[in-house]
Scaffold this motif. Structure first.
Motif, PDB file in Angstrom:
ATOM      1  N   GLY A 170       0.795  -1.228   0.000  1.00 25.63           N
ATOM      2  CA  GLY A 170       0.000   0.000   0.000  1.00 25.63           C
ATOM      3  C   GLY A 170       0.821   1.269   0.000  1.00 25.63           C
ATOM      4  N   TRP A 171       2.134   1.146  -0.138  1.00 24.99           N
ATOM      5  CA  TRP A 171       3.014   2.300  -0.017  1.00 24.99           C
ATOM      6  C   TRP A 171       3.290   2.915  -1.382  1.00 24.99           C
ATOM      7  CZ3 TRP A 171       8.984   1.922   0.765  1.00 24.99           C
ATOM      8  CH2 TRP A 171       9.512   3.205   0.987  1.00 24.99           C
ATOM      9  N   GLN A 218       1.504  -3.790  16.121  1.00 25.26           N
ATOM     10  CA  GLN A 218       1.276  -3.903  14.687  1.00 25.26           C
ATOM     11  C   GLN A 218       0.820  -2.536  14.171  1.00 25.26           C
ATOM     12  OE1 GLN A 218      -1.217  -7.183  13.500  1.00 25.26           O
ATOM     13  NE2 GLN A 218       0.003  -8.700  14.620  1.00 25.26           N
ATOM     14  N   VAL A 219       1.581  -1.977  13.256  1.00 26.66           N
ATOM     15  CA  VAL A 219       1.313  -0.631  12.748  1.00 26.66           C
ATOM     16  C   VAL A 219       0.254  -0.704  11.652  1.00 26.66           C
ATOM     17  CG1 VAL A 219       2.322   1.410  11.665  1.00 26.66           C
ATOM     18  CG2 VAL A 219       3.677   0.053  13.287  1.00 26.66           C
ATOM     19  N   PRO A 220      -0.885  -0.068  11.829  1.00 26.67           N
ATOM     20  CA  PRO A 220      -1.942  -0.145  10.812  1.00 26.67           C
ATOM     21  C   PRO A 220      -1.544   0.582   9.535  1.00 26.67           C
ATOM     22  CG  PRO A 220      -2.536   1.427  12.521  1.00 26.67           C
ATOM     23  CD  PRO A 220      -1.284   0.752  12.986  1.00 26.67           C
ATOM     24  N   ASP A 221      -2.093   0.108   8.421  1.00 27.34           N
ATOM     25  CA  ASP A 221      -1.880   0.745   7.116  1.00 27.34           C
ATOM     26  C   ASP A 221      -0.396   0.877   6.784  1.00 27.34           C
ATOM     27  OD1 ASP A 221      -4.681   1.153   6.765  1.00 27.34           O
ATOM     28  OD2 ASP A 221      -4.553   2.886   8.088  1.00 27.34           O
ATOM     29  N   ALA A 222       0.381  -0.145   7.120  1.00 29.01           N
ATOM     30  CA  ALA A 222       1.813  -0.142   6.821  1.00 29.01           C
ATOM     31  C   ALA A 222       2.242  -1.549   6.463  1.00 29.01           C
ATOM     32  CB  ALA A 222       2.626   0.370   8.009  1.00 29.01           C
ATOM     33  N   GLY A 223       3.292  -1.630   5.636  1.00 27.47           N
ATOM     34  CA  GLY A 223       3.870  -2.903   5.270  1.00 27.47           C
ATOM     35  C   GLY A 223       5.242  -3.061   5.892  1.00 27.47           C
ATOM     36  N   HIS A 224       6.241  -3.372   5.054  1.00 32.44           N
ATOM     37  CA  HIS A 224       7.571  -3.703   5.554  1.00 32.44           C
ATOM     38  C   HIS A 224       8.378  -2.500   6.031  1.00 32.44           C
ATOM     39  CE1 HIS A 224      11.039  -6.292   5.993  1.00 32.44           C
ATOM     40  NE2 HIS A 224      11.775  -5.511   5.220  1.00 32.44           N
ATOM     41  N   PHE A 225       7.972  -1.294   5.638  1.00 33.31           N
ATOM     42  CA  PHE A 225       8.719  -0.087   5.992  1.00 33.31           C
ATOM     43  C   PHE A 225       7.853   0.849   6.836  1.00 33.31           C
ATOM     44  CE2 PHE A 225      10.399  -1.781   2.055  1.00 33.31           C
ATOM     45  CZ  PHE A 225      11.782  -1.689   2.199  1.00 33.31           C
ATOM     46  N   PRO A 226       7.431   0.434   8.017  1.00 32.63           N
ATOM     47  CA  PRO A 226       6.473   1.235   8.796  1.00 32.63           C
ATOM     48  C   PRO A 226       6.981   2.621   9.136  1.00 32.63           C
ATOM     49  CG  PRO A 226       7.406  -0.529  10.146  1.00 32.63           C
ATOM     50  CD  PRO A 226       7.805  -0.806   8.734  1.00 32.63           C
TER      51      PRO A 226
END
Length: 297
Positions: free
Chosen positions: A179-180, A267-275
């Motif tokens: 999503g980034w 767990q950081v919402p709306d983030a993938g591997h690079f929070p």
């Protein structure tokens, strides 16, 4: 407010570029793969403004001046670099923050020299010992981690990474953080670093040094009962939409028993591997709270 400045750190004959900003307790930032010290652009000023001497470093092999003559990218060598930097910066203890491979290195530092650290913040990679030991229990993660085995193939992995101006690395970014919407400028900083001689080989050296035959669970020399205490207060962050090491796998491998001085997993919402890149304000607030809890009073 102090401005950013370029500094050099060293370990033996190796020299490492770093960016420093601010004054106060040291916060040392370690980047991962495929990335550079520029990954911390959204953290440097925020942490410096909050009263920390914040230092982001290019880790071993990510530039010509830090290529080891013996090709050593073992966890011991990588941790040794960081311990040497801590000695140069303050003698310790410091706050240590690592993402991806930087997180893996940070765990090794915490196990080797916990007295050097005030706190630990790790992102996107769980306890490194647990990961190697327990990944066979997670078929989903075995599939996601296919690239680790691919990186063991000499010549082929290097070719695939370099072709079409590092299109494979850009694909990893998109796959790991679906999503980034990163900018071309963000990725160009990474491509520029990987164009330097030997950097591709060095980055792969991390994986080749970590996944030797003796590290695999089915080898007789593997000790499944090996303890991995992290005797440093630890904040573990993973993106909810993580495409590299799944968020549920990360959480399952971060166990309170391995962290006797405290563990917090978010767990950081709306983030993938690079929070830290994708949700900098959210992540910065978590880091600042954690640092504040563990500063020397």
């Amino acid at each position: 407010m102090t401005s950013q400045k370029q500094i050099k750190l060293s370990h033996g004959e190796l020299e490492f570029s770093a960016v420093e900003q601010g004054e106060g307790p040291v916060v040392l930032l370690l980047h991962g793969f495929p990335d550079t010290l520029n990954t911390w652009s959204e953290q440097l000023e925020v942490l410096a403004t909050a009263g920390y001497r914040t230092v982001a470093v290019a880790t071993r092999g990510y530039e010509s001046s830090s290529q080891p003559a013996d090709g050593d990218f073992s966890s011991e060598a990588l941790a040794g670099d960081v311990i040497a930097w801590i000695e140069q910066l303050s003698g310790g203890p410091v706050h240590l923050v690592g993402h991806d491979w930087g997180a893996s290195i940070a765990y090794s530092v915490a196990m080797a020299a916990p007295e050097r650290l005030l706190s630990l913040t790790t992102m996107s990679v769980p306890h490194a010992g647990r990961f190697l030991a327990e990944i066979p229990q997670f078929p989903k993660q075995m599939r996601l981690s296919w690239y680790i085995l691919f990186f063991q193939v000499p010549g082929v992995a290097e070719y695939v990474i370099r072709r079409k101006d590092f299109a494979f690395l850009k694909w990893l970014w998109r796959t790991w953080s679906p999503g980034w919407a990163f900018s071309e400028q963000d990725f160009e900083q990474v491509a520029e670093a990987f164009r330097c001689p030997e950097v591709v080989e060095s980055a792969l050296g991390y994986y080749r040094g970590a996944v030797g035959l003796d590290s695999l669970p089915w080898r007789k020399s593997y000790d499944s009962q090996k303890p991995w205490p992290i005797d440093v207060p630890t904040l573990g962050l993973t993106g909810k939409n993580e495409g590299c090491i799944a968020a549920d796998v990360f959480s399952a491998m971060m166990r309170e028993d391995d962290f006797p001085r405290g563990l917090k997993v978010v767990q950081v919402p709306d983030a993938g591997h690079f929070p830290h890149r994708e949700r900098p304000e959210f992540v910065n607030a978590l880091i600042l709270d954690w640092l504040g809890e563990h500063d020397i009073s």
